[in-house]
Design a protein around this motif. Structure first.
Motif, short mmCIF file in Angstrom:
data_model
loop_
_atom_site.label_atom_id
_atom_site.label_comp_id
_atom_site.label_asym_id
_atom_site.label_seq_id
_atom_site.Cartn_x
_atom_site.Cartn_y
_atom_site.Cartn_z
N LEU A 1 -0.02 -94.05 87.83
CA LEU A 1 0.06 -92.85 88.61
C LEU A 1 1.47 -92.94 89.14
O LEU A 1 2.25 -92.18 90.08
CB LEU A 1 -0.68 -93.61 89.71
CG LEU A 1 -0.48 -92.33 91.09
CD1 LEU A 1 -1.89 -91.18 90.56
CD2 LEU A 1 -1.83 -93.47 92.42
N LYS B 1 4.12 -90.58 87.12
CA LYS B 1 3.34 -89.13 87.79
C LYS B 1 4.77 -89.34 89.24
O LYS B 1 5.02 -88.33 88.96
CB LYS B 1 2.06 -89.38 87.94
CG LYS B 1 1.81 -88.02 88.42
CD LYS B 1 2.34 -86.60 87.00
CE LYS B 1 1.91 -85.49 87.54
NZ LYS B 1 0.53 -84.75 87.60
N THR C 1 -5.31 -81.46 96.34
CA THR C 1 -5.50 -81.51 95.33
C THR C 1 -5.30 -83.23 95.53
O THR C 1 -4.07 -83.39 95.91
CB THR C 1 -5.32 -81.31 94.32
OG1 THR C 1 -3.86 -80.82 93.92
CG2 THR C 1 -6.10 -79.81 94.82
N GLU D 1 -4.57 -87.00 92.59
CA GLU D 1 -4.69 -88.21 91.68
C GLU D 1 -5.11 -89.35 92.05
O GLU D 1 -4.06 -89.78 92.44
CB GLU D 1 -3.59 -87.55 90.76
CG GLU D 1 -2.82 -86.04 90.14
CD GLU D 1 -2.04 -85.98 89.20
OE1 GLU D 1 -2.58 -86.77 88.16
OE2 GLU D 1 -1.59 -84.59 89.48
#
Length: 264
Positions: free
Chosen positions: A3, A6, A43, A45
Protein backbone atom coordinates in the motif's frame (compact mmCIF):
# COMPACT_ATOMS: atom_id res chain seq x y z
CA UNK A 1 2.18 -3.84 -4.64
CA UNK A 2 2.38 -2.79 -0.99
CA UNK A 3 0.00 0.00 0.00
CA UNK A 4 2.74 2.48 0.85
CA UNK A 5 4.41 1.74 -2.48
CA UNK A 6 1.11 2.72 -4.11
CA UNK A 7 1.08 5.94 -2.06
CA UNK A 8 4.57 6.75 -3.33
CA UNK A 9 3.51 6.01 -6.91
CA UNK A 10 0.39 8.19 -6.66
CA UNK A 11 2.50 11.00 -5.23
CA UNK A 12 4.94 10.76 -8.14
CA UNK A 13 1.99 10.81 -10.52
CA UNK A 14 0.75 14.01 -8.81
CA UNK A 15 -2.63 12.52 -7.91
CA UNK A 16 -5.03 13.76 -5.24
CA UNK A 17 -6.08 11.20 -2.61
CA UNK A 18 -6.21 10.53 1.13
CA UNK A 19 -4.48 7.97 3.29
CA UNK A 20 -6.56 6.88 6.30
CA UNK A 21 -4.50 5.20 9.03
CA UNK A 22 -5.52 3.84 12.43
CA UNK A 23 -3.48 5.68 15.05
CA UNK A 24 -5.24 4.41 18.20
CA UNK A 25 -7.54 1.50 18.95
CA UNK A 26 -9.02 0.70 22.38
CA UNK A 27 -11.16 -2.23 23.36
CA UNK A 28 -12.94 -4.37 20.83
CA UNK A 29 -12.65 -3.03 17.26
CA UNK A 30 -12.71 -4.68 13.81
CA UNK A 31 -8.98 -3.99 13.48
CA UNK A 32 -6.25 -2.49 15.63
CA UNK A 33 -4.03 -1.58 12.71
CA UNK A 34 -4.80 -0.67 9.14
CA UNK A 35 -4.24 1.74 6.28
CA UNK A 36 -6.52 2.64 3.41
CA UNK A 37 -6.14 4.82 0.32
CA UNK A 38 -9.30 6.77 -0.45
CA UNK A 39 -9.80 8.42 -3.84
CA UNK A 40 -11.94 11.44 -4.66
CA UNK A 41 -14.82 9.27 -5.84
CA UNK A 42 -14.83 7.21 -2.63
CA UNK A 43 -13.17 4.12 -4.06
CA UNK A 44 -10.54 2.56 -1.83
CA UNK A 45 -7.47 0.35 -1.65
CA UNK A 46 -6.62 -1.35 1.61
CA UNK A 47 -8.80 -1.42 4.72
CA UNK A 48 -9.13 -0.10 8.26
CA UNK A 49 -11.29 -3.00 9.34
CA UNK A 50 -14.42 -2.82 7.24
CA UNK A 51 -17.96 -2.39 8.49
CA UNK A 52 -19.82 0.79 9.35
CA UNK A 53 -16.76 2.50 10.84
CA UNK A 54 -14.88 2.13 7.56
CA UNK A 55 -17.91 3.51 5.71
CA UNK A 56 -17.83 6.65 7.88
CA UNK A 57 -14.05 6.96 7.47
CA UNK A 58 -14.42 6.85 3.69
CA UNK A 59 -17.06 9.60 3.86
CA UNK A 60 -14.81 11.76 6.05
CA UNK A 61 -11.84 11.12 3.77
CA UNK A 62 -13.76 12.31 0.71
CA UNK A 63 -14.79 15.47 2.60
CA UNK A 64 -11.19 16.03 3.65
CA UNK A 65 -10.02 15.69 0.05
CA UNK A 66 -12.64 18.21 -1.08
CA UNK A 67 -11.45 20.70 1.56
CA UNK A 68 -7.79 19.86 1.04
CA UNK A 69 -7.25 19.46 4.79
CA UNK A 70 -5.97 16.51 6.80
CA UNK A 71 -7.84 15.59 9.98
CA UNK A 72 -8.24 13.10 12.83
CA UNK A 73 -11.58 11.34 13.35
CA UNK A 74 -12.70 9.25 16.32
CA UNK A 75 -15.55 6.77 16.61
CA UNK A 76 -17.16 4.96 19.51
CA UNK A 77 -18.16 1.57 18.16
CA UNK A 78 -21.06 1.26 20.56
CA UNK A 79 -24.64 1.99 19.56
CA UNK A 80 -25.59 2.47 23.22
CA UNK A 81 -22.92 5.10 23.95
CA UNK A 82 -23.44 8.82 23.59
CA UNK A 83 -22.26 9.85 20.09
CA UNK A 84 -21.65 6.18 19.31
CA UNK A 85 -22.26 4.62 15.91
CA UNK A 86 -24.50 1.63 15.24
CA UNK A 87 -21.97 -1.07 16.05
CA UNK A 88 -21.70 -3.62 18.85
CA UNK A 89 -17.91 -3.88 19.17
CA UNK A 90 -17.77 -1.49 22.10
CA UNK A 91 -14.28 -0.12 21.49
CA UNK A 92 -13.02 3.22 20.18
CA UNK A 93 -11.09 4.00 17.04
CA UNK A 94 -8.99 7.04 16.11
CA UNK A 95 -7.94 7.49 12.52
CA UNK A 96 -5.63 10.04 10.90
CA UNK A 97 -6.78 11.07 7.44
CA UNK A 98 -3.84 12.55 5.54
CA UNK A 99 -4.73 14.41 2.35
CA UNK A 100 -2.31 14.38 -0.56
CA UNK A 101 -3.20 17.20 -2.94
CA UNK A 102 -1.88 17.42 -6.46
CA UNK A 103 0.50 20.27 -7.21
CA UNK A 104 -0.22 22.68 -10.06
CA UNK A 105 1.18 21.36 -13.33
CA UNK A 106 2.58 24.39 -15.11
CA UNK A 107 2.50 24.77 -18.86
CA UNK A 108 4.90 27.58 -19.71
CA UNK A 109 4.00 28.84 -23.16
CA UNK A 110 7.12 30.81 -23.88
CA UNK A 111 10.75 29.93 -23.25
CA UNK A 112 12.12 33.47 -22.98
CA UNK A 113 13.30 35.38 -19.92
CA UNK A 114 10.01 35.23 -18.02
CA UNK A 115 9.43 31.59 -18.88
CA UNK A 116 12.93 30.85 -17.60
CA UNK A 117 12.29 32.73 -14.33
CA UNK A 118 8.99 30.85 -13.86
CA UNK A 119 10.78 27.55 -14.42
CA UNK A 120 13.32 28.40 -11.72
CA UNK A 121 10.51 29.07 -9.24
CA UNK A 122 8.77 25.85 -10.28
CA UNK A 123 12.03 23.99 -9.59
CA UNK A 124 12.21 25.52 -6.11
CA UNK A 125 8.56 24.63 -5.36
CA UNK A 126 8.93 21.18 -6.94
CA UNK A 127 6.03 21.91 -9.29
CA UNK A 128 5.99 19.79 -12.43
CA UNK A 129 6.14 21.85 -15.61
CA UNK A 130 6.58 21.64 -19.33
CA UNK A 131 7.69 24.33 -21.76
CA UNK A 132 6.08 25.19 -25.10
CA UNK A 133 7.67 27.40 -27.74
CA UNK A 134 8.15 27.83 -31.48
CA UNK A 135 11.90 28.54 -31.17
CA UNK A 136 14.28 25.60 -31.08
CA UNK A 137 17.14 27.72 -29.73
CA UNK A 138 15.22 28.76 -26.61
CA UNK A 139 13.23 25.67 -25.68
CA UNK A 140 16.14 23.39 -24.84
CA UNK A 141 17.06 20.86 -22.19
CA UNK A 142 20.08 23.01 -21.29
CA UNK A 143 17.83 25.95 -20.36
CA UNK A 144 15.12 23.83 -18.74
CA UNK A 145 16.87 20.72 -17.36
CA UNK A 146 14.04 19.85 -14.94
CA UNK A 147 11.12 20.29 -17.34
CA UNK A 148 8.98 17.17 -17.65
CA UNK A 149 8.69 17.82 -21.39
CA UNK A 150 9.67 20.33 -24.04
CA UNK A 151 7.27 20.92 -26.93
CA UNK A 152 8.74 22.80 -29.87
CA UNK A 153 6.98 23.41 -33.15
CA UNK A 154 7.06 26.26 -35.66
CA UNK A 155 3.28 26.29 -35.21
CA UNK A 156 2.95 27.01 -31.50
CA UNK A 157 -0.68 25.90 -31.64
CA UNK A 158 0.52 22.42 -32.56
CA UNK A 159 3.09 22.55 -29.76
CA UNK A 160 0.33 23.46 -27.29
CA UNK A 161 -1.77 20.58 -28.57
CA UNK A 162 1.09 18.18 -27.96
CA UNK A 163 1.24 19.31 -24.32
CA UNK A 164 -1.97 17.36 -23.57
CA UNK A 165 -3.65 20.06 -21.48
CA UNK A 166 -6.05 18.83 -18.79
CA UNK A 167 -7.81 19.83 -15.59
CA UNK A 168 -4.49 19.96 -13.70
CA UNK A 169 -2.86 22.33 -16.21
CA UNK A 170 -2.00 25.88 -15.19
CA UNK A 171 -1.15 27.60 -18.46
CA UNK A 172 1.02 30.72 -18.39
CA UNK A 173 1.30 32.45 -21.76
CA UNK A 174 4.50 34.47 -22.07
CA UNK A 175 5.35 33.96 -25.73
CA UNK A 176 7.38 36.35 -27.86
CA UNK A 177 4.54 37.08 -30.29
CA UNK A 178 2.21 34.05 -30.39
CA UNK A 179 -0.12 34.89 -27.49
CA UNK A 180 -3.31 34.77 -29.52
CA UNK A 181 -2.61 31.31 -30.98
CA UNK A 182 -1.51 29.85 -27.66
CA UNK A 183 -4.54 31.27 -25.86
CA UNK A 184 -7.04 30.00 -28.40
CA UNK A 185 -5.58 26.51 -28.16
CA UNK A 186 -5.53 26.58 -24.34
CA UNK A 187 -9.21 27.51 -24.22
CA UNK A 188 -10.14 24.30 -25.99
CA UNK A 189 -9.43 22.30 -22.87
CA UNK A 190 -10.89 22.15 -19.31
CA UNK A 191 -7.73 23.60 -17.76
CA UNK A 192 -7.41 24.82 -14.19
CA UNK A 193 -5.96 28.24 -15.05
CA UNK A 194 -4.82 30.37 -17.95
CA UNK A 195 -3.00 33.66 -17.66
CA UNK A 196 -1.41 35.87 -20.28
CA UNK A 197 1.19 38.61 -20.08
CA UNK A 198 0.02 41.47 -22.29
CA UNK A 199 -0.79 45.19 -22.24
CA UNK A 200 -4.42 46.29 -21.89
CA UNK A 201 -4.59 47.30 -25.53
CA UNK A 202 -3.10 44.01 -26.67
CA UNK A 203 -5.59 42.06 -24.53
CA UNK A 204 -8.50 43.98 -26.06
CA UNK A 205 -7.25 43.29 -29.59
CA UNK A 206 -6.66 39.59 -28.91
CA UNK A 207 -10.06 39.15 -27.26
CA UNK A 208 -11.87 40.83 -30.16
CA UNK A 209 -10.01 38.66 -32.63
CA UNK A 210 -10.82 35.46 -30.74
CA UNK A 211 -14.48 36.39 -30.37
CA UNK A 212 -14.67 36.78 -34.14
CA UNK A 213 -13.31 33.22 -34.37
CA UNK A 214 -15.96 31.72 -32.08
CA UNK A 215 -14.51 32.08 -28.60
CA UNK A 216 -17.25 33.09 -26.16
CA UNK A 217 -17.22 35.96 -23.70
CA UNK A 218 -17.63 33.44 -20.87
CA UNK A 219 -14.44 31.69 -21.91
CA UNK A 220 -12.49 34.93 -22.18
CA UNK A 221 -13.59 35.96 -18.71
CA UNK A 222 -11.57 33.03 -17.37
CA UNK A 223 -8.33 34.50 -18.71
CA UNK A 224 -6.13 36.20 -16.12
CA UNK A 225 -4.69 39.26 -17.79
CA UNK A 226 -3.12 41.32 -16.36
CA UNK A 227 -1.53 38.25 -14.86
CA UNK A 228 -0.26 37.79 -11.32
CA UNK A 229 -0.97 39.23 -7.91
CA UNK A 230 -0.87 43.01 -7.56
CA UNK A 231 2.37 43.32 -5.59
CA UNK A 232 3.95 46.15 -7.58
CA UNK A 233 6.33 43.80 -9.38
CA UNK A 234 8.67 45.32 -11.97
CA UNK A 235 11.60 42.99 -12.65
CA UNK A 236 11.29 39.70 -14.51
CA UNK A 237 11.84 37.76 -11.29
CA UNK A 238 9.27 39.83 -9.38
CA UNK A 239 6.70 39.30 -12.13
CA UNK A 240 7.38 35.56 -11.99
CA UNK A 241 6.80 35.60 -8.23
CA UNK A 242 3.50 37.44 -8.67
CA UNK A 243 2.35 34.89 -11.25
CA UNK A 244 3.30 31.90 -9.13
CA UNK A 245 1.63 33.58 -6.14
CA UNK A 246 -1.61 33.90 -8.10
CA UNK A 247 -1.41 30.25 -9.16
CA UNK A 248 -0.84 29.11 -5.56
CA UNK A 249 -3.82 31.15 -4.39
CA UNK A 250 -6.15 29.89 -7.11
CA UNK A 251 -4.99 26.29 -6.85
CA UNK A 252 -6.26 26.24 -3.27
CA UNK A 253 -9.71 27.27 -4.48
CA UNK A 254 -9.87 24.34 -6.94
CA UNK A 255 -12.25 25.92 -9.44
CA UNK A 256 -11.46 24.53 -12.90
CA UNK A 257 -12.21 26.61 -15.96
CA UNK A 258 -15.39 25.61 -17.70
CA UNK A 259 -15.05 25.83 -21.44
CA UNK A 260 -16.69 24.28 -24.44
CA UNK A 261 -14.80 22.59 -27.22
CA UNK A 262 -13.83 24.88 -30.09
CA UNK A 263 -13.32 23.90 -33.65
CA UNK A 264 -9.68 24.13 -34.61
Amino acid sequence: MLLMEKVAMLTRQNETFALAMIIESKGSTPSHVGKMIVYRDGTIEGTVGGGLAEHYIIEESVKAIQKGQSKIVEYKLNKHAKDGIQMNCGGTLRVFIEVYTSRPELVLAGAGHLGYALAKLADFLEYPYCVVDDRIGYCTKERFPNASNLFVNEDIGEAMLEANLNEKSYVVIVTKDRDEIALKMALQFPIAYVGMVASKRKVINIFEKLKSEGVTQEQLEQVHSPIGLGIGSETTEEIAISIIGEIIKLSREKKPIKVKQLNR
